[in-house]
Design a protein around this motif. Structure first.
Motif, PDB file in Angstrom:
ATOM      1  N   LYS A 116     -13.060  -3.257  26.646  1.00  0.00           N
ATOM      2  CA  LYS A 116     -12.442  -3.636  25.371  1.00  0.00           C
ATOM      3  C   LYS A 116     -12.393  -2.497  24.350  1.00  0.00           C
ATOM      4  O   LYS A 116     -11.826  -2.661  23.268  1.00  0.00           O
ATOM      5  CB  LYS A 116     -13.179  -4.832  24.757  1.00  0.00           C
ATOM      6  N   GLY A 117     -13.002  -1.382  24.652  1.00  0.00           N
ATOM      7  CA  GLY A 117     -12.917  -0.229  23.751  1.00  0.00           C
ATOM      8  C   GLY A 117     -13.655  -0.406  22.441  1.00  0.00           C
ATOM      9  O   GLY A 117     -13.255   0.161  21.417  1.00  0.00           O
ATOM     10  N   LEU A 118     -14.741  -1.168  22.443  1.00  0.00           N
ATOM     11  CA  LEU A 118     -15.437  -1.467  21.189  1.00  0.00           C
ATOM     12  C   LEU A 118     -16.154  -0.261  20.594  1.00  0.00           C
ATOM     13  O   LEU A 118     -16.089  -0.052  19.372  1.00  0.00           O
ATOM     14  CB  LEU A 118     -16.395  -2.643  21.389  1.00  0.00           C
ATOM     15  N   PRO A 119     -16.862   0.570  21.374  1.00  0.00           N
ATOM     16  CA  PRO A 119     -17.468   1.762  20.751  1.00  0.00           C
ATOM     17  C   PRO A 119     -16.421   2.671  20.117  1.00  0.00           C
ATOM     18  O   PRO A 119     -16.627   3.189  19.009  1.00  0.00           O
ATOM     19  CB  PRO A 119     -18.177   2.438  21.930  1.00  0.00           C
ATOM     20  N   GLU A 120     -15.300   2.853  20.812  1.00  0.00           N
ATOM     21  CA  GLU A 120     -14.222   3.686  20.255  1.00  0.00           C
ATOM     22  C   GLU A 120     -13.657   3.051  18.993  1.00  0.00           C
ATOM     23  O   GLU A 120     -13.315   3.758  18.029  1.00  0.00           O
ATOM     24  CB  GLU A 120     -13.119   3.857  21.305  1.00  0.00           C
ATOM     25  N   ARG A 121     -13.559   1.722  18.967  1.00  0.00           N
ATOM     26  CA  ARG A 121     -13.046   1.030  17.785  1.00  0.00           C
ATOM     27  C   ARG A 121     -13.983   1.208  16.593  1.00  0.00           C
ATOM     28  O   ARG A 121     -13.541   1.469  15.478  1.00  0.00           O
ATOM     29  CB  ARG A 121     -12.862  -0.455  18.086  1.00  0.00           C
ATOM     30  N   PHE A 122     -15.288   1.097  16.832  1.00  0.00           N
ATOM     31  CA  PHE A 122     -16.244   1.292  15.753  1.00  0.00           C
ATOM     32  C   PHE A 122     -16.191   2.728  15.234  1.00  0.00           C
ATOM     33  O   PHE A 122     -16.284   2.965  14.026  1.00  0.00           O
ATOM     34  CB  PHE A 122     -17.664   0.962  16.235  1.00  0.00           C
ATOM     35  N   ASP A 123     -16.016   3.677  16.151  1.00  0.00           N
ATOM     36  CA  ASP A 123     -15.884   5.075  15.719  1.00  0.00           C
ATOM     37  C   ASP A 123     -14.624   5.283  14.889  1.00  0.00           C
ATOM     38  O   ASP A 123     -14.625   6.046  13.907  1.00  0.00           O
ATOM     39  CB  ASP A 123     -15.858   5.997  16.936  1.00  0.00           C
ATOM     40  N   ALA A 124     -13.538   4.613  15.278  1.00  0.00           N
ATOM     41  CA  ALA A 124     -12.292   4.725  14.510  1.00  0.00           C
ATOM     42  C   ALA A 124     -12.451   4.118  13.118  1.00  0.00           C
ATOM     43  O   ALA A 124     -11.911   4.646  12.138  1.00  0.00           O
ATOM     44  CB  ALA A 124     -11.150   4.038  15.256  1.00  0.00           C
TER      45      ALA A 124
END
Length: 457
Positions: A272-280
């Motif tokens: 789901k790309g959640l770590p990348e989303r939080f970084d964004a």
């Protein structure tokens, strides 16, 4: 009319549309088809037994007949937790680095698929159509053919199909794909998966692949096509009129304290790309520090597969990132991120979606992603929010008027958030109208009808 036999790893007992606690659109649509065709839904009961017997538990609920079997603990560990979710799931979601290849996993997977076939086969009548679902049961059609079932058998994959250069990393990949060619119809969520499957057949098997998606190999032909799944649109909107939906919307609006709300709803999964989303989001707050006090991000992430190590890691990672972002940017009476580790009923989610100015749906890879469609369907036509959608979700092929982003690019996602928050009403309404028209006309009932009609043909 021939009967329809639905086969899936687990059986979901369908309830009447609109019933309290009713499931999502898939169970409703399949339940409707099973009622119409006097069919059976077959699968694993979810229970374990000390010794496998093959005994079938037949029940009838709301006009739908279900047939379930129990599996041994070893079966569950090797077939379900092992090959399905530690080998195929990461590989099919392009996470070759997380895929585990254990001989025992593969043997358990083959053993359980044979057990499914041996238990299901005698229930199938000569004129029945069989519809097999998802990556747990890729070889089931072939196992049914081996025991003499000559029925029309279709297969639908709910997750992505990987490119050839990734699939070849799977031990015995050719044997697995060859078993799939015993189906009469193979359905995928999007054209990208169709192209990847056909490309594999063409280059690895040297099969004859026609323009219409027909694959011919060793004298047998199978049709391959995309059947994008949708919502039970009317039922979802009906749920949005409930007291639970209205209460959830009001609760979100009052607790946000006039801040613009961004919503993310995802099962806790590395795809789901959640770590990348939080970084964004951290990048967005760093780039536009004045927005910290004006914006609230709410991430709902129900846990899943908690006994798999990679899922434990992602939960720990998200807790750390949420804590870091909040720790650096919070005030005593305000936090920019609310991270919630539990699920909500669909009626409540409708209200939560409707309260949000931006829907942030940024998986690294997804077969479809119905959250994107639910977010759009829940919006107020007179003041709709904006969907920010990963271009690597299957839904992106249909929802072209969303703000499409590369979820690996923190800058691109950050700028899309800013664009969505600042988008004028006229543009928001124009985009929403086009998106909603797609969602309203490509429902889960249409998906089911299209597949069954193609299999019948």
């Amino acid at each position: 009319m021939s009967r329809l036999i639905v086969v899936s790893n687990r059986v979901s007992v369908p309830k009447a549309r609109g019933a309290a606690g009713s499931q999502g659109g898939l169970a409703v649509a399949l339940g409707s088809a099973l009622r119409e065709r006097r069919g059976i839904w077959f699968g694993w009961s979810g229970k374990e037994t000390e010794t496998y017997t093959g005994d079938i538990n037949m029940q009838k609920n709301d006009g739908v007949t279900t047939a379930t079997i129990d599996l041994e603990a070893q079966d569950v560990d090797e077939y379900y937790n092992g090959y399905a979710n530690r080998t195929l799931w990461p590989l099919f979601h392009y996470r070759i680095d997380l895929a585990e290849y254990e001989t025992g996993f593969g043997k358990g997977y083959e053993r359980v698929n044979k057990r499914f076939a041996d238990s299901l086969g005698p229930l199938i009548e000569p004129e029945d159509m069989v519809w097999v679902h998802d990556y747990h049961l890729l070889p089931l059609g072939s196992r049914l053919r081996e025991r003499g079932n000559k029925n029309k058998i279709g297969f639908f994959l709910h997750i992505p199909w990987p490119p050839r250069n990734l699939l070849v990393a799977l031990p015995f990949h050719e044997r697995l794909v060859l078993t799939m060619l015993d189906y009469d119809l193979i359905g995928f969520q999007d054209e990208e998966s169709v192209d990847s499957f056909l490309g594999y057949c063409r280059k690895e098997l040297q099969a004859d692949v026609r323009e219409d998606g027909t694959v011919t190999y060793d004298g047998r032909s199978v049709k391959v096509a995309a059947f994008p799944i949708g919502l039970d649109y009317d039922e979802f909107l009906e749920g949005g009129q409930s007291g639970e939906a209205r209460q959830a919307e009001q609760r979100m609006r009052s607790s946000s304290r006039h801040r613009k709300v961004i919503i993310g709803v995802d099962r806790l999964d590395y795809s789901k790309g959640l770590p990348e989303r939080f970084d964004a989001l951290g990048r967005f707050f760093d780039t536009y520090p004045d927005r910290v006090a004006q914006t609230l991000y709410v991430q709902i992430a129900p846990p899943s597969r908690q006994d798999v190590v990679s899922y434990q890691r992602i939960r720990n990672t998200l807790e750390q990132k949420a804590g870091q972002i909040n720790g650096e940017r919070s005030e005593v009476d305000m936090v920019p991120i609310r991270y919630v580790n539990k699920g909500y009923p669909r009626q409540a989610l409708f209200g939560i979606y409707r309260s949000a100015h931006v829907g942030l749906v940024t998986p690294l890879r997804d077969g479809m992603n119905l959250v994107a469609k639910e977010y759009v369907a829940a919006q107020d036509p007179e003041d709709p929010g904006v969907l920010v959608l990963s271009r690597f979700a299957g839904a992106a092929e249909q929802l072209k008027d969303a703000l499409l982003v590369n979820p690996y690019s923190l800058e691109e996602t950050s700028e899309a958030i800013r664009t969505a928050l600042d988008m004028p009403l006229e543009e928001r309404k124009a985009r929403w109208e086009k998106l909603n028209e797609v969602i309203k006309t490509s429902t889960v009932e249409q998906w089911r009808s299209d597949f069954v009609e193609a299999l019948s043909a």
